[in-house]
Design a protein around this motif. Structure first.
Motif, PDB file in Angstrom:
ATOM      1  N   ASN A  86    -101.390  18.506 -57.308  1.00 34.61           N
ATOM      2  CA  ASN A  86    -103.273  18.513 -57.151  1.00 34.61           C
ATOM      3  C   ASN A  86    -102.585  16.584 -57.820  1.00 34.61           C
ATOM      4  O   ASN A  86    -102.311  16.141 -58.865  1.00 34.61           O
ATOM      5  CB  ASN A  86    -103.665  19.009 -58.442  1.00 34.61           C
ATOM      6  CG  ASN A  86    -104.714  18.936 -59.346  1.00 34.61           C
ATOM      7  OD1 ASN A  86    -104.826  17.807 -58.179  1.00 34.61           O
ATOM      8  ND2 ASN A  86    -104.684  19.243 -59.655  1.00 34.61           N
ATOM      9  N   GLU A 136    -104.781  11.454 -53.328  1.00 34.37           N
ATOM     10  CA  GLU A 136    -105.130  12.591 -51.900  1.00 34.37           C
ATOM     11  C   GLU A 136    -105.294  12.246 -50.444  1.00 34.37           C
ATOM     12  O   GLU A 136    -105.865  13.124 -49.796  1.00 34.37           O
ATOM     13  CB  GLU A 136    -106.234  13.433 -52.856  1.00 34.37           C
ATOM     14  CG  GLU A 136    -107.708  13.499 -52.966  1.00 34.37           C
ATOM     15  CD  GLU A 136    -107.996  14.503 -53.459  1.00 34.37           C
ATOM     16  OE1 GLU A 136    -108.016  15.161 -54.324  1.00 34.37           O
ATOM     17  OE2 GLU A 136    -109.624  14.132 -53.829  1.00 34.37           O
ATOM     18  N   ARG A 163    -105.803  15.025 -57.053  1.00 34.61           N
ATOM     19  CA  ARG A 163    -107.279  14.897 -57.515  1.00 34.61           C
ATOM     20  C   ARG A 163    -107.228  13.680 -58.769  1.00 34.61           C
ATOM     21  O   ARG A 163    -106.595  14.246 -59.862  1.00 34.61           O
ATOM     22  CB  ARG A 163    -107.843  15.764 -57.994  1.00 34.61           C
ATOM     23  CG  ARG A 163    -109.502  15.608 -58.028  1.00 34.61           C
ATOM     24  CD  ARG A 163    -110.863  16.865 -57.298  1.00 34.61           C
ATOM     25  NE  ARG A 163    -110.745  16.974 -55.882  1.00 34.61           N
ATOM     26  CZ  ARG A 163    -111.034  17.927 -55.301  1.00 34.61           C
ATOM     27  NH1 ARG A 163    -111.632  18.559 -56.338  1.00 34.61           N
ATOM     28  NH2 ARG A 163    -110.764  18.175 -54.376  1.00 34.61           N
ATOM     29  N   GLU A 211     -99.078  22.167 -60.061  1.00 35.07           N
ATOM     30  CA  GLU A 211    -100.156  22.419 -59.931  1.00 35.07           C
ATOM     31  C   GLU A 211    -100.764  22.663 -58.494  1.00 35.07           C
ATOM     32  O   GLU A 211    -100.759  21.811 -57.725  1.00 35.07           O
ATOM     33  CB  GLU A 211    -101.627  21.348 -61.071  1.00 35.07           C
ATOM     34  CG  GLU A 211    -100.885  21.271 -61.807  1.00 35.07           C
ATOM     35  CD  GLU A 211    -102.004  20.252 -62.447  1.00 35.07           C
ATOM     36  OE1 GLU A 211    -103.166  19.826 -62.098  1.00 35.07           O
ATOM     37  OE2 GLU A 211    -101.879  19.792 -64.469  1.00 35.07           O
ATOM     38  N   ALA A 245    -103.816  22.069 -55.995  1.00 34.63           N
ATOM     39  CA  ALA A 245    -105.110  21.374 -55.848  1.00 34.63           C
ATOM     40  C   ALA A 245    -106.358  22.314 -55.848  1.00 34.63           C
ATOM     41  O   ALA A 245    -106.057  23.711 -55.695  1.00 34.63           O
ATOM     42  CB  ALA A 245    -104.836  20.427 -54.599  1.00 34.63           C
TER      43      ALA A 245
END
Length: 176
Positions: free
Chosen positions: A2, A51, A4, A127, A129
């Protein structure tokens, strides 16, 4: 993985987490141990989300997320960001064998390796995404699978509308 909300800021070393936005700019928090908060001006600062970053490939571009995943799965030790060029090039041939060796410079490799050393301490690699959801609340993947329905056009509708013309009424009074 992840990534983001993790951004690179032009002109500043390191990585930042996007905390929020106000009328003056983006509120960012550094990912290093100091946790410095800054406001990056919207008009002059360039942000690049990790990302969205890609690396030049021989056939098609490689996503940075995939390269970072390959680095975590690398059997050997990850070199230091201050390592010499040939060491980084040899390492990159292992973790990103399809990268374009003429377009990806040693400075790019150093930046990616330094980003990895910053990110490896965070729980980002474990984690998942978050799934992309559009404004209708539908997952983007599900929406792509569904075929869009054709909307019928109403019959006998004229698309002409006449707006009243504005009259020019410039009058001047002289010698009143």
């Amino acid at each position: 993985m992840n990534l983001r909300g993790i951004v690179a800021v032009s002109g500043r070393p390191g990585l930042f987490k996007l905390v929020g936005q106000n009328k003056g700019g983006y509120v960012l928090e550094s990912l290093d141990a100091q946790k410095v908060k800054i406001v990056a001006n919207i008009t002059t600062t360039k942000l690049a989300s990790l990302e969205d970053i890609t690396i030049y490939g021989e056939d098609e571009d490689l996503k940075l997320v995939d390269v970072l995943a390959n680095i975590t799965a690398a059997k050997g030790a990850v070199p230091d960001a201050k390592a010499d060029g040939p060491t980084l090039k040899k390492f990159f041939l292992e973790v990103a064998p399809a990268h374009d060796q003429e377009k990806v410079y040693a400075s790019d490799m150093k930046k990616i390796v330094s980003w990895f050393h910053i990110l490896k301490e965070l729980p980002l690699f474990t984690e998942a995404a978050p799934e992309a959801i559009d404004q209708d609340g539908v997952k983007v993947e599900e929406k792509a699978e569904k075929k869009p329905k054709a909307t019928p056009k109403p019959a006998n509708v004229k698309a002409t509308s006449k707006a009243p013309a504005k009259k020019a009424s410039m009058t001047s009074k002289k010698g009143v």
